[in-house]
Write a protein that holds these residues in place. Structure first.
Motif, PDB file in Angstrom:
ATOM      1  N   ILE A  60       0.901  -1.240  -0.245  1.00 56.17           N
ATOM      2  CA  ILE A  60      -0.017   0.123   0.062  1.00 56.17           C
ATOM      3  C   ILE A  60       0.813   1.420   0.107  1.00 56.17           C
ATOM      4  CG2 ILE A  60      -1.785   1.181   1.351  1.00 56.17           C
ATOM      5  CD1 ILE A  60      -2.521  -1.450   0.005  1.00 56.17           C
ATOM      6  N   PHE A  61       0.659   2.214  -0.891  1.00 60.13           N
ATOM      7  CA  PHE A  61       1.347   3.299  -1.060  1.00 60.13           C
ATOM      8  C   PHE A  61       0.984   4.499   0.012  1.00 60.13           C
ATOM      9  CE2 PHE A  61       1.959   1.277  -4.795  1.00 60.13           C
ATOM     10  CZ  PHE A  61       3.377   1.165  -5.111  1.00 60.13           C
TER      11      PHE A  61
ATOM     12  N   ILE B 119      -7.133   8.659  -1.113  1.00 60.57           N
ATOM     13  CA  ILE B 119      -7.779   8.595   0.025  1.00 60.57           C
ATOM     14  C   ILE B 119      -6.860   8.093   1.053  1.00 60.57           C
ATOM     15  CG2 ILE B 119      -9.932   7.478   1.139  1.00 60.57           C
ATOM     16  CD1 ILE B 119     -10.548   8.662  -1.658  1.00 60.57           C
ATOM     17  N   ASP B 120      -6.890   8.753   2.228  1.00 56.09           N
ATOM     18  CA  ASP B 120      -5.835   8.414   3.315  1.00 56.09           C
ATOM     19  C   ASP B 120      -5.797   7.018   3.718  1.00 56.09           C
ATOM     20  OD1 ASP B 120      -4.635   7.947   5.590  1.00 56.09           O
ATOM     21  OD2 ASP B 120      -5.738   9.725   6.675  1.00 56.09           O
TER      22      ASP B 120
ATOM     23  N   TYR C 264      -8.006   2.184  -2.304  1.00 55.51           N
ATOM     24  CA  TYR C 264      -7.105   3.489  -1.806  1.00 55.51           C
ATOM     25  C   TYR C 264      -6.922   4.613  -2.776  1.00 55.51           C
ATOM     26  CZ  TYR C 264      -5.594   0.050   1.598  1.00 55.51           C
ATOM     27  OH  TYR C 264      -5.600  -0.685   2.770  1.00 55.51           O
ATOM     28  N   TYR C 265      -7.597   4.250  -3.918  1.00 57.05           N
ATOM     29  CA  TYR C 265      -7.594   5.331  -5.225  1.00 57.05           C
ATOM     30  C   TYR C 265      -8.986   5.712  -5.416  1.00 57.05           C
ATOM     31  CZ  TYR C 265      -2.745   3.736  -5.607  1.00 57.05           C
ATOM     32  OH  TYR C 265      -1.426   3.545  -5.375  1.00 57.05           O
ATOM     33  N   GLY C 266      -9.787   5.612  -4.351  1.00 57.65           N
ATOM     34  CA  GLY C 266     -10.959   6.204  -4.594  1.00 57.65           C
ATOM     35  C   GLY C 266     -12.024   5.755  -5.582  1.00 57.65           C
ATOM     36  N   ILE C 267     -11.765   4.301  -5.875  1.00 59.18           N
ATOM     37  CA  ILE C 267     -12.543   3.519  -7.001  1.00 59.18           C
ATOM     38  C   ILE C 267     -13.071   2.419  -6.413  1.00 59.18           C
ATOM     39  CG2 ILE C 267     -12.339   2.388  -9.240  1.00 59.18           C
ATOM     40  CD1 ILE C 267     -10.127   4.440  -9.713  1.00 59.18           C
ATOM     41  N   SER C 268     -14.342   2.163  -6.683  1.00 58.92           N
ATOM     42  CA  SER C 268     -15.085   0.932  -5.933  1.00 58.92           C
ATOM     43  C   SER C 268     -15.760   0.201  -7.188  1.00 58.92           C
ATOM     44  CB  SER C 268     -16.168   1.353  -4.831  1.00 58.92           C
ATOM     45  OG  SER C 268     -17.118   2.287  -5.275  1.00 58.92           O
TER      46      SER C 268
ATOM     47  N   GLU D 294      -9.949   9.693 -14.360  1.00 58.44           N
ATOM     48  CA  GLU D 294      -8.784   9.422 -15.038  1.00 58.44           C
ATOM     49  C   GLU D 294      -7.412   9.888 -14.275  1.00 58.44           C
ATOM     50  OE1 GLU D 294      -8.408  12.100 -18.552  1.00 58.44           O
ATOM     51  OE2 GLU D 294      -6.759  10.985 -19.558  1.00 58.44           O
ATOM     52  N   GLU D 295      -7.396  10.891 -13.536  1.00 54.14           N
ATOM     53  CA  GLU D 295      -6.457  11.146 -12.837  1.00 54.14           C
ATOM     54  C   GLU D 295      -6.165  10.097 -11.441  1.00 54.14           C
ATOM     55  OE1 GLU D 295      -6.634  14.226  -8.931  1.00 54.14           O
ATOM     56  OE2 GLU D 295      -7.166  15.135 -10.928  1.00 54.14           O
ATOM     57  N   ARG D 296      -7.190   9.451 -10.988  1.00 57.91           N
ATOM     58  CA  ARG D 296      -7.055   8.400 -10.122  1.00 57.91           C
ATOM     59  C   ARG D 296      -6.417   7.033 -10.833  1.00 57.91           C
ATOM     60  NH1 ARG D 296     -12.292   9.061  -6.079  1.00 57.91           N
ATOM     61  NH2 ARG D 296     -11.677  11.157  -5.479  1.00 57.91           N
ATOM     62  N   LEU D 297      -6.726   6.877 -11.886  1.00 60.50           N
ATOM     63  CA  LEU D 297      -6.573   5.633 -12.711  1.00 60.50           C
ATOM     64  C   LEU D 297      -5.028   5.836 -13.124  1.00 60.50           C
ATOM     65  CD1 LEU D 297      -9.339   5.052 -15.096  1.00 60.50           C
ATOM     66  CD2 LEU D 297      -8.713   3.772 -13.059  1.00 60.50           C
ATOM     67  N   LYS D 298      -4.698   7.084 -13.319  1.00 62.84           N
ATOM     68  CA  LYS D 298      -3.355   7.363 -13.810  1.00 62.84           C
ATOM     69  C   LYS D 298      -2.233   7.211 -12.430  1.00 62.84           C
ATOM     70  CE  LYS D 298      -1.969  10.521 -17.113  1.00 62.84           C
ATOM     71  NZ  LYS D 298      -2.590  11.937 -17.823  1.00 62.84           N
TER      72      LYS D 298
END
Lengths: 445, 445
Positions: free
Chosen positions: A2-3, A8-9, A393-397, A428-432
């Motif tokens: 986990i980075f 997301i925190d 963690y990247y805000g994607i569900s 796009e930003e989150r996927l990147k």
């Protein structure tokens, strides 16, 4: 791994996943994932790209809402609805299947249900009891997990195959192999398919129909995403092309036509069941174990549907009748309320592919899949369970494909309905960011 | 014998009864009798005094209808309703049971259902599966025939006793005798009772509660006619007397509170299920045969109710919430919409008695029965089946008590809801004619 600088925190995400008590995401229900994401959103104050729920994300047509309001003002609230459906709805439903599927059905077999969920429950309660030597349902998966839950709640058996492994003529051998055991009461599939968005072609529908006749099995065709294969224009009443259906190839069918997606009408719990004339009138002596008569149609209406809820909400029946009438008369274009889903899917699929993801179900035999309500994706080196875990963690569900009966355990299902066009830059930003962080992992593969 | 100058053309009545193909009125369903009377009315051009259907005959409150309309305008139609109920409804339902039944329940166990029909179906699906060594439901009859149909459709067993034969302390021995066999999963009764209009007293409710605890049985209390024992004033929120309930004597209870009669809201199919905190949290390992967890409440909501219809119509939940709120706040008087039923029953019972009929269920132990939604009657020398057969020639319809599980095969059930006060003279005239024609028969007895 986990980075530390995820969108997301990560402390919150880790803590909440752990507190949820879910063993893994392959066995969690959709609603449990919804709940987890709600909790993380609340705690972190950040919004997710929510792709886990197959719920409408566009408004319901005014025509339906206004017809309900008028019915309420007319006083329908105090009167029990006809169990077999109000006359307006039965008439428009019969017209609808003629105009958009090109099949003839008597109004008697055109019924409302409290959503397609009740439609499936009611149909299983009768179809799976027509022959006491048979045991339950064959699902052509992937599919909607709650259909299997319904079988379990009723106490029926089920088995499943992954359609993607048996496209075209291959399907015949596989069905032959299963149905010849003589244990299958019914076959259920969604077309277009949830979640793979595969659309069965005429060859496959013909095979299903022929096998149903050969082994006397009832086909339950779930048209929850009616007309939403946007590669074809199914929207002109009475003109081809028509929504493909098994009803062209067998009389042993029940169609479930939902209003939830087609008309964004999920809230009012009103769907429809269409029973072929042949099946309606057919007599199965074994039904008498549970019903007063051996007639299929009578057992459906006065046995099953009556006992389940004494009919469907009165005003909602008039709402649906008005929407069907509007599309039948060409006053409202079929799927006009849902076309945006196709546009969203097109963009989202591109964004995923540009950022290291692959589509799991990508082709309808040799043609590219339609853009629609769902798509499916994976990322190199991850199982579906791991991928969902990391994407949180990247805000994607999303949900895992395992949950839908798919054999593709590396994949996730995404629903486009909650992601507006204006949110695409955030996605796009989150996927990147995800891809940047995890490319190392790929390099090590 | 059939007389030649009856109010309805006897040739038509005879022909239509014969064409109906019904073997007799003791085994016909209510809906089959409704259908027969519809046909005779159409053919003869004459209207019946229709007492066969237990349907609301008064309008629904504006408060409910307006709240539904507002919810629809707010856009609830496109959004799946919360399966466990919208927050407004859960809050007002919790208040309602506190204010009018004087019991405390957590909001978690306050649930909407698609009418009390679905409420019963959902409850049977869980309550009757808590212990695999048990088999089904004990009905304290007479009662609503479809409850037995639900058990049959699910595949559960049931047995029944006629409450009128076991009033007061007698009930204890009878329950002891049945429950001690260890086969009873649940007990169901309506209070006030459909059709006898008996109201269980505190002694009897205590006995049921104590027996439920002793033999670990779940009591399903059907409050379809909430507050409609008009001998008492249950209408002041938070003030005694309260609607009597078994919940005072056991924690093993589920209450089914219908809106169909109390608020004349049958059309919208919205009822409620109230589960005690104790039962909600209780774990029954045998539930895992059908559900994901062994917890009663979780299995009810995410197992049973979810699979049955994915929740209750969104707008209808807001309609019911608004009506509950209005009575909770004292802005609308509980039962104010249904008080007229009591007035009608008083007159109708008098008219029947003045014309040679007797009441079948006449006393609540030593007190006269309340005037309410139903009453029961017989005529000397007739079985219930014969009496209904003959009354049809006089333009009067009802159902036989046999159909309700009553041991009183000489009786019929009458529902007052479709007979307006202005129709009483016609009813009187027809009863008088019937009595004149048939007094000879009595004389010969």
């Amino acid at each position: 791994m986990i980075f530390s600088n995820t969108p997301i925190d990560p402390k919150i995400v880790s803590a909440k996943i752990s507190e949820s008590g879910l063993p893994d995401f392959d066995s969690a229900s959709i609603r449990e994932i919804v709940k987890l994401v709600n909790i993380i959103e609340k705690e972190s104050g950040q919004k997710y790209m929510r792709m886990e729920m197959g719920v409408p994300g566009l408004p319901a047509p005014e025509i339906g809402i206004n017809a309900e309001i008028e019915a309420l003002k007319r006083g329908v609230a105090s009167k029990y609805p006809m169990i077999e459906g109000v006359a307006d709805l039965k008439r428009e439903l019969k017209r609808f299947v003629k105009l958009f599927i090109d099949i003839e059905v008597d109004e008697r077999g055109c019924l409302p249900s409290v959503g397609s969920m009740q439609g499936s429950f009611a149909t299983f309660l009768v179809a799976n009891r027509t022959d006491k030597s048979k045991e339950g349902t064959l699902f052509l998966d992937p599919g909607f997990p709650v259909h299997k839950q319904i079988c379990k709640v009723i106490g029926h058996e089920w088995e499943s195959i992954d359609l993607y492994d048996y496209r075209g003529e291959k399907l015949r051998n596989k069905l032959e192999q299963i149905l010849s055991k003589g244990k299958t009461s019914s076959i259920l599939y969604s077309n277009p398919n949830n979640p793979s968005w595969i659309s069965l072609n005429e060859t496959e529908l013909r095979i299903i129909g022929e096998m149903a006749d050969k082994y006397d099995v009832i086909v339950i065709e779930d048209l929850a995403y009616f007309g939403m294969d946007f590669r074809k224009d199914y929207t002109v009443p009475g003109e081809p092309p028509f929504q493909p259906t098994v009803a062209k190839y067998t009389e042993n069918y029940v169609l479930l036509i939902s209003s939830s997606k087609l008309f964004n009408y999920a809230g009012q719990r009103v769907g429809t069941i269409v029973i072929s004339d042949y099946l309606y009138n057919r007599r199965y002596p074994d039904l008498k174990r549970y019903y007063k008569t051996d007639e299929f149609g009578y057992s459906m209406i006065y046995g099953s549907i009556y006992a389940l809820s004494s009919g469907t909400t009165h005003s909602a029946q008039y709402g649906l009748a008005a929407m069907l009438k509007a599309v039948n008369n060409g006053e409202m274009k079929l799927t006009e309320n849902v076309l945006e889903y196709g546009q969203r899917a097109k963009i989202m699929k591109r964004l995923f592919k540009e950022n290291g993801f692959s589509m799991v179900y990508e082709y309808d035999e040799d043609e590219e899949l339609a853009d629609g309500f769902y798509f499916t994706f994976s990322y190199p080196g991850f199982t579906g369970n791991e991928l969902l875990n990391h994407l949180l963690y990247y805000g994607i569900s999303a949900i895992t494909l395992s949950l839908t009966g798919s054999t593709r355990t590396e994949g996730l299902r995404a629903c486009v309905s909650q992601i507006g066009l204006h949110q695409m830059p955030i996605l796009e930003e989150r996927l990147k960011k995800f891809n940047e962080d995890h490319q190392k992992k790929i390099a090590n593969l």
